[in-house]
Scaffold this active site. Structure first.
Site, short mmCIF file in Angstrom:
data_model
loop_
_atom_site.label_atom_id
_atom_site.label_comp_id
_atom_site.label_asym_id
_atom_site.label_seq_id
_atom_site.Cartn_x
_atom_site.Cartn_y
_atom_site.Cartn_z
N ASP A 130 0.80 7.24 4.53
CA ASP A 130 0.80 7.52 3.09
C ASP A 130 0.55 9.01 2.91
OD1 ASP A 130 0.98 4.76 2.65
OD2 ASP A 130 -1.20 4.54 2.51
N TYR A 131 1.30 9.65 2.02
CA TYR A 131 1.12 11.09 1.88
C TYR A 131 1.37 11.54 0.43
CZ TYR A 131 6.19 11.53 1.60
OH TYR A 131 7.50 11.41 1.20
#
Length: 254
Positions: A130-131
């Site tokens: 996740d970014y």
């Protein structure tokens, strides 16, 4: 050449399905078993189930629910959420999951990815990344449901996870989650060109052409989506859908 896949990504909360926007503001969608039955009829390639509260609530994976899903599910599926031990993976596979997605624990304990890949084989181990952009505008990997920055950029992190034995990378843009305004093509391409394992692009799909762009421009091995498969129309009424065979053929021919 690996077969291109189009994967519904379904979020679990308290044994129900929800959909989020930027990892917040969850909307209840319905019962996961009913969704699985519909996706069976539509001959879906694969499914991903992510329990979005498991890590922060320190919950065990919902083994009975996974078993119930597997009993109904005609296609392979991956489960992610709060996975920290080899025994949990063993129980999940025994419950019917074909793959597991490791997210926060991959950061806190990278050797766990390596151990899991040795025990179960890399093809079973997906690392979920996740970014989003930090305050300085730089893309950073976040864990704990998008709450905590790792201070690692996604490409460096992806290469580390590949080296540890991950069989696939699930690349999920927090900022595009639920926005339905297209994938983060630049980063998908950047990572896909640098790693030798499949990259699943997630976050932002709003129309079928977005899948084509992720395959053609982003070089993704697979695409995943949530909102596009569970909502219909501007009012986002709940209606589960999936491309028909003719549409899929057009999407993956790129």
């Amino acid at each position: 050449m690996a077969l291109k896949r189009i994967i519904p990504c379904l979020l679990l909360r308290d044994s129900g399905l929800v959909k989020t926007i930027k990892f917040k503001n969850s909307t209840y969608i319905g019962d996961p078993i009913n969704a699985v039955k519909i996706f069976n009829e539509k001959e879906v390639d694969e499914l991903v189930f992510l329990d979005i509260d498991a890590t922060n609530d320190r919950k065990e994976p919902p083994y009975q629910l996974i078993h119930d899903i597997a009993t109904e599910c005609f296609m392979p599926f991956c489960y992610g959420g709060g996975i920290k031990t080899i025994d949990q993976i063993r129980r999940l596979i025994a419950s019917g999951a074909e793959k597991v997605a490791i997210n926060s624990e991959a950061f806190y304990n990278p050797q766990f990815v390596q151990e899991a890949a040795v025990v179960f084989g890399s093809s079973t181990i997906v690392v979920s990344i996740d970014y989003k952009k930090n305050l300085f505008g730089k893309q950073m990997v976040y864990v704990n449901g998008g709450r905590k920055s790792t201070k690692k950029d996604p490409l460096t992190y992806a290469l580390e996870m590949e080296k540890l034995g991950a069989g696939e990378l699930f690349l999920n843009s927090i900022e595009k989650d639920g926005m339905m305004n297209g994938y983060d093509i630049d980063l998908i391409k950047k990572i896909s060109e640098e790693v030798s394992i499949p990259v699943i692009a997630c976050g932002g799909a709003g129309e079928l052409n977005d899948f084509k762009n992720a395959f053609k421009e982003g070089k993704a091995s697979a695409v995943a989506a949530g909102s596009l498969f569970v909502f219909q129309g501007k009012k986002r009424g709940v209606l589960i859908s999936y491309p028909d065979p003719k549409e899929i053929k057009e999407i993956i021919k790129v």
